[in-house]
Scaffold this motif. Sequence first.
Motif, PDB file in Angstrom:
ATOM      1  N   GLY A   1       0.802  -1.221   0.000  1.00 36.14           N
ATOM      2  CA  GLY A   1       0.000   0.000   0.000  1.00 36.14           C
ATOM      3  C   GLY A   1       0.830   1.264   0.000  1.00 36.14           C
ATOM      4  O   GLY A   1       0.406   2.304  -0.525  1.00 36.14           O
ATOM      5  N   ALA A   2       2.021   1.188   0.589  1.00 35.75           N
ATOM      6  CA  ALA A   2       2.875   2.372   0.641  1.00 35.75           C
ATOM      7  C   ALA A   2       3.265   2.857  -0.744  1.00 35.75           C
ATOM      8  O   ALA A   2       3.588   4.040  -0.917  1.00 35.75           O
ATOM      9  CB  ALA A   2       4.121   2.082   1.462  1.00 35.75           C
ATOM     10  N   ARG A   3       3.245   1.955  -1.738  1.00 39.41           N
ATOM     11  CA  ARG A   3       3.608   2.373  -3.107  1.00 39.41           C
ATOM     12  C   ARG A   3       2.682   3.470  -3.612  1.00 39.41           C
ATOM     13  O   ARG A   3       3.065   4.263  -4.470  1.00 39.41           O
ATOM     14  CB  ARG A   3       3.576   1.169  -4.048  1.00 39.41           C
ATOM     15  N   LEU A   4       1.443   3.490  -3.096  1.00 37.16           N
ATOM     16  CA  LEU A   4       0.498   4.530  -3.493  1.00 37.16           C
ATOM     17  C   LEU A   4       0.979   5.908  -3.072  1.00 37.16           C
ATOM     18  O   LEU A   4       0.699   6.918  -3.740  1.00 37.16           O
ATOM     19  CB  LEU A   4      -0.863   4.239  -2.853  1.00 37.16           C
ATOM     20  N   LEU A   5       1.711   5.965  -1.945  1.00 38.94           N
ATOM     21  CA  LEU A   5       2.132   7.245  -1.400  1.00 38.94           C
ATOM     22  C   LEU A   5       3.470   7.718  -1.948  1.00 38.94           C
ATOM     23  O   LEU A   5       3.807   8.899  -1.809  1.00 38.94           O
ATOM     24  CB  LEU A   5       2.219   7.165   0.132  1.00 38.94           C
ATOM     25  N   VAL A   6       4.254   6.823  -2.538  1.00 32.18           N
ATOM     26  CA  VAL A   6       5.606   7.205  -2.983  1.00 32.18           C
ATOM     27  C   VAL A   6       5.573   8.369  -3.969  1.00 32.18           C
ATOM     28  O   VAL A   6       6.299   9.358  -3.785  1.00 32.18           O
ATOM     29  CB  VAL A   6       6.348   5.985  -3.554  1.00 32.18           C
ATOM     30  N   PRO A   7       4.757   8.340  -5.045  1.00 33.30           N
ATOM     31  CA  PRO A   7       4.737   9.505  -5.946  1.00 33.30           C
ATOM     32  C   PRO A   7       4.228  10.769  -5.269  1.00 33.30           C
ATOM     33  O   PRO A   7       4.661  11.881  -5.601  1.00 33.30           O
ATOM     34  CB  PRO A   7       3.792   9.065  -7.078  1.00 33.30           C
ATOM     35  N   LEU A   8       3.316  10.620  -4.308  1.00 36.38           N
ATOM     36  CA  LEU A   8       2.759  11.788  -3.623  1.00 36.38           C
ATOM     37  C   LEU A   8       3.769  12.429  -2.678  1.00 36.38           C
ATOM     38  O   LEU A   8       3.624  13.597  -2.310  1.00 36.38           O
ATOM     39  CB  LEU A   8       1.496  11.388  -2.853  1.00 36.38           C
ATOM     40  N   ALA A   9       4.790  11.674  -2.279  1.00 39.19           N
ATOM     41  CA  ALA A   9       5.849  12.208  -1.419  1.00 39.19           C
ATOM     42  C   ALA A   9       7.092  12.573  -2.198  1.00 39.19           C
ATOM     43  O   ALA A   9       8.131  12.892  -1.607  1.00 39.19           O
ATOM     44  CB  ALA A   9       6.199  11.180  -0.343  1.00 39.19           C
ATOM     45  N   ALA A  10       7.001  12.574  -3.526  1.00 39.09           N
ATOM     46  CA  ALA A  10       8.192  12.794  -4.363  1.00 39.09           C
ATOM     47  C   ALA A  10       8.832  14.151  -4.132  1.00 39.09           C
ATOM     48  O   ALA A  10      10.045  14.309  -4.315  1.00 39.09           O
ATOM     49  CB  ALA A  10       7.821  12.634  -5.839  1.00 39.09           C
ATOM     50  N   GLY A  11       8.057  15.134  -3.723  1.00 37.90           N
ATOM     51  CA  GLY A  11       8.614  16.465  -3.511  1.00 37.90           C
ATOM     52  C   GLY A  11       9.708  16.495  -2.468  1.00 37.90           C
ATOM     53  O   GLY A  11      10.627  17.332  -2.539  1.00 37.90           O
ATOM     54  N   PHE A  12       9.663  15.589  -1.504  1.00 36.14           N
ATOM     55  CA  PHE A  12      10.700  15.558  -0.472  1.00 36.14           C
ATOM     56  C   PHE A  12      12.016  15.037  -1.039  1.00 36.14           C
ATOM     57  O   PHE A  12      13.081  15.541  -0.694  1.00 36.14           O
ATOM     58  CB  PHE A  12      10.249  14.701   0.704  1.00 36.14           C
TER      59      PHE A  12
ATOM     60  N   VAL B   1      -5.631   8.712  -0.256  1.00 37.14           N
ATOM     61  CA  VAL B   1      -5.167   9.766  -1.168  1.00 37.14           C
ATOM     62  C   VAL B   1      -5.791  11.101  -0.782  1.00 37.14           C
ATOM     63  O   VAL B   1      -5.127  12.150  -0.782  1.00 37.14           O
ATOM     64  CB  VAL B   1      -5.506   9.403  -2.630  1.00 37.14           C
ATOM     65  N   GLY B   2      -7.062  11.098  -0.432  1.00 33.41           N
ATOM     66  CA  GLY B   2      -7.709  12.335   0.001  1.00 33.41           C
ATOM     67  C   GLY B   2      -7.051  12.906   1.235  1.00 33.41           C
ATOM     68  O   GLY B   2      -6.853  14.128   1.348  1.00 33.41           O
ATOM     69  N   ALA B   3      -6.689  12.036   2.177  1.00 33.86           N
ATOM     70  CA  ALA B   3      -6.030  12.509   3.396  1.00 33.86           C
ATOM     71  C   ALA B   3      -4.673  13.121   3.084  1.00 33.86           C
ATOM     72  O   ALA B   3      -4.314  14.173   3.639  1.00 33.86           O
ATOM     73  CB  ALA B   3      -5.867  11.353   4.385  1.00 33.86           C
ATOM     74  N   VAL B   4      -3.903  12.485   2.202  1.00 27.85           N
ATOM     75  CA  VAL B   4      -2.604  13.037   1.824  1.00 27.85           C
ATOM     76  C   VAL B   4      -2.783  14.411   1.191  1.00 27.85           C
ATOM     77  O   VAL B   4      -2.018  15.348   1.468  1.00 27.85           O
ATOM     78  CB  VAL B   4      -1.867  12.085   0.858  1.00 27.85           C
ATOM     79  N   ALA B   5      -3.799  14.564   0.359  1.00 26.66           N
ATOM     80  CA  ALA B   5      -4.057  15.864  -0.269  1.00 26.66           C
ATOM     81  C   ALA B   5      -4.363  16.924   0.777  1.00 26.66           C
ATOM     82  O   ALA B   5      -3.777  18.025   0.754  1.00 26.66           O
ATOM     83  CB  ALA B   5      -5.220  15.735  -1.254  1.00 26.66           C
ATOM     84  N   VAL B   6      -5.258  16.629   1.702  1.00 27.58           N
ATOM     85  CA  VAL B   6      -5.653  17.624   2.704  1.00 27.58           C
ATOM     86  C   VAL B   6      -4.489  17.952   3.633  1.00 27.58           C
ATOM     87  O   VAL B   6      -4.260  19.122   3.981  1.00 27.58           O
ATOM     88  CB  VAL B   6      -6.882  17.125   3.493  1.00 27.58           C
ATOM     89  N   LEU B   7      -3.721  16.938   4.030  1.00 27.45           N
ATOM     90  CA  LEU B   7      -2.556  17.184   4.882  1.00 27.45           C
ATOM     91  C   LEU B   7      -1.515  18.028   4.155  1.00 27.45           C
ATOM     92  O   LEU B   7      -0.882  18.910   4.757  1.00 27.45           O
ATOM     93  CB  LEU B   7      -1.938  15.857   5.314  1.00 27.45           C
ATOM     94  N   SER B   8      -1.333  17.789   2.868  1.00 29.83           N
ATOM     95  CA  SER B   8      -0.355  18.554   2.093  1.00 29.83           C
ATOM     96  C   SER B   8      -0.771  20.015   1.973  1.00 29.83           C
ATOM     97  O   SER B   8       0.060  20.928   2.102  1.00 29.83           O
ATOM     98  CB  SER B   8      -0.182  17.933   0.705  1.00 29.83           C
ATOM     99  N   VAL B   9      -2.053  20.242   1.733  1.00 28.27           N
ATOM    100  CA  VAL B   9      -2.540  21.620   1.655  1.00 28.27           C
ATOM    101  C   VAL B   9      -2.397  22.307   3.005  1.00 28.27           C
ATOM    102  O   VAL B   9      -2.008  23.480   3.088  1.00 28.27           O
ATOM    103  CB  VAL B   9      -4.002  21.654   1.173  1.00 28.27           C
ATOM    104  N   ASP B  10      -2.692  21.587   4.067  1.00 29.43           N
ATOM    105  CA  ASP B  10      -2.570  22.176   5.399  1.00 29.43           C
ATOM    106  C   ASP B  10      -1.139  22.624   5.661  1.00 29.43           C
ATOM    107  O   ASP B  10      -0.902  23.738   6.157  1.00 29.43           O
ATOM    108  CB  ASP B  10      -3.006  21.175   6.463  1.00 29.43           C
ATOM    109  N   ALA B  11      -0.172  21.775   5.307  1.00 29.54           N
ATOM    110  CA  ALA B  11       1.230  22.141   5.512  1.00 29.54           C
ATOM    111  C   ALA B  11       1.603  23.341   4.658  1.00 29.54           C
ATOM    112  O   ALA B  11       2.310  24.254   5.115  1.00 29.54           O
ATOM    113  CB  ALA B  11       2.132  20.953   5.198  1.00 29.54           C
ATOM    114  N   TRP B  12       1.157  23.356   3.417  1.00 28.91           N
ATOM    115  CA  TRP B  12       1.442  24.500   2.528  1.00 28.91           C
ATOM    116  C   TRP B  12       0.876  25.788   3.136  1.00 28.91           C
ATOM    117  O   TRP B  12       1.532  26.823   3.167  1.00 28.91           O
ATOM    118  CB  TRP B  12       0.833  24.241   1.155  1.00 28.91           C
ATOM    119  N   ARG B  13      -0.352  25.694   3.645  1.00 29.03           N
ATOM    120  CA  ARG B  13      -1.018  26.878   4.187  1.00 29.03           C
ATOM    121  C   ARG B  13      -0.327  27.356   5.462  1.00 29.03           C
ATOM    122  O   ARG B  13      -0.172  28.565   5.678  1.00 29.03           O
ATOM    123  CB  ARG B  13      -2.484  26.526   4.446  1.00 29.03           C
ATOM    124  N   VAL B  14       0.111  26.431   6.309  1.00 30.91           N
ATOM    125  CA  VAL B  14       0.791  26.821   7.544  1.00 30.91           C
ATOM    126  C   VAL B  14       2.153  27.438   7.246  1.00 30.91           C
ATOM    127  O   VAL B  14       2.564  28.404   7.910  1.00 30.91           O
ATOM    128  CB  VAL B  14       0.915  25.611   8.496  1.00 30.91           C
TER     129      VAL B  14
END
Length: 307
Positions: A82-93, A273-286
């Motif tokens: 399941g973690a493979r789903l998150l790898v592209p979404l964390a590519a920015g790091f 995926v929805g949670a990763v999106a919302v968490l990413s926006v929250d970090a960007w906004r903070v």
Amino acid sequence: MKAGWVAGTVRAKGLVGRHPGADGAREIAAEPTLDDGLRRLATTPYARYARPATDLPEAQRAVSATLLWHLRVLAGWLPPGGARLLVPLAAGFEIANVVDVLSDGRRTDVPAPYRLGALETAWRSLARADTPAQVRAALAATPWGDPGADTPWALVTGMRMAAARRTALTVPPARRWAQGRAALLTARERFVQGRSLPDPVRRDAARLLGARAPAAATYEEFHGRLPAAARWVLSGVEEPGGLWRAEARWWRTVLRDGTALLREGRYGPQVVVGAVAVLSVDAWRVRAALESAARGGRPGEVFDALA
């Protein structure tokens, strides 16, 4: 539904529920000094990494590090694979780590690399690279692919476009975001920076935007040739100087779509995926809110557009 997806979904929703959201970010942004903003940040989940921060770059990086840690925690709750789903979404790091590698020697304040754990693509190979040519060779031997040149700009741009391509291919709920990101990246490089995309980067852009858009000679042509799946991000932005508005629209869309995935999905990948999106926006906004506090409680236009 596998128990791992049930556990991962519950964990994802729990992580989202603890974050400050728009209201919390506004409170941080309204603080008159960075120190005041950091004190308010200390009441949020970002406190774990933010406590030692003494200036704005450290504080903003701490927010990003917190996001990465939460993605790693979330990945650990998913079923095998399941973690493979998150790898592209964390590519920015991983891209940020490479930016720091390429700047080493020109900066005295290069931070420690982000610790990616199971979310890395090729960081262990990239970390051993000492020159841009070695970075290019390392990328070419991994899912990142050959960026087409070994200048720092080509390396980073190639990774950013490859991240969009990989996201579109392996994370179906995020394909629209990836196409919008590819449109923004192409428009900025072609019509703000005046650069031609290296061949591999142009091919990745064509996979996401069609062959005609990346080949456009002007911004107007580019805008008109975009497929509907990507044109939305530039709607109403008639000239390259307004791309900051398109950037804010991209973040708003990710937030709206991510929130919908959280609400509509049951137990499974879409909710994660929805949670990763919302968490990413929250970090960007903070991060934007901390900059506002550092400026005396005066939000910038991009923060206002998203908040």
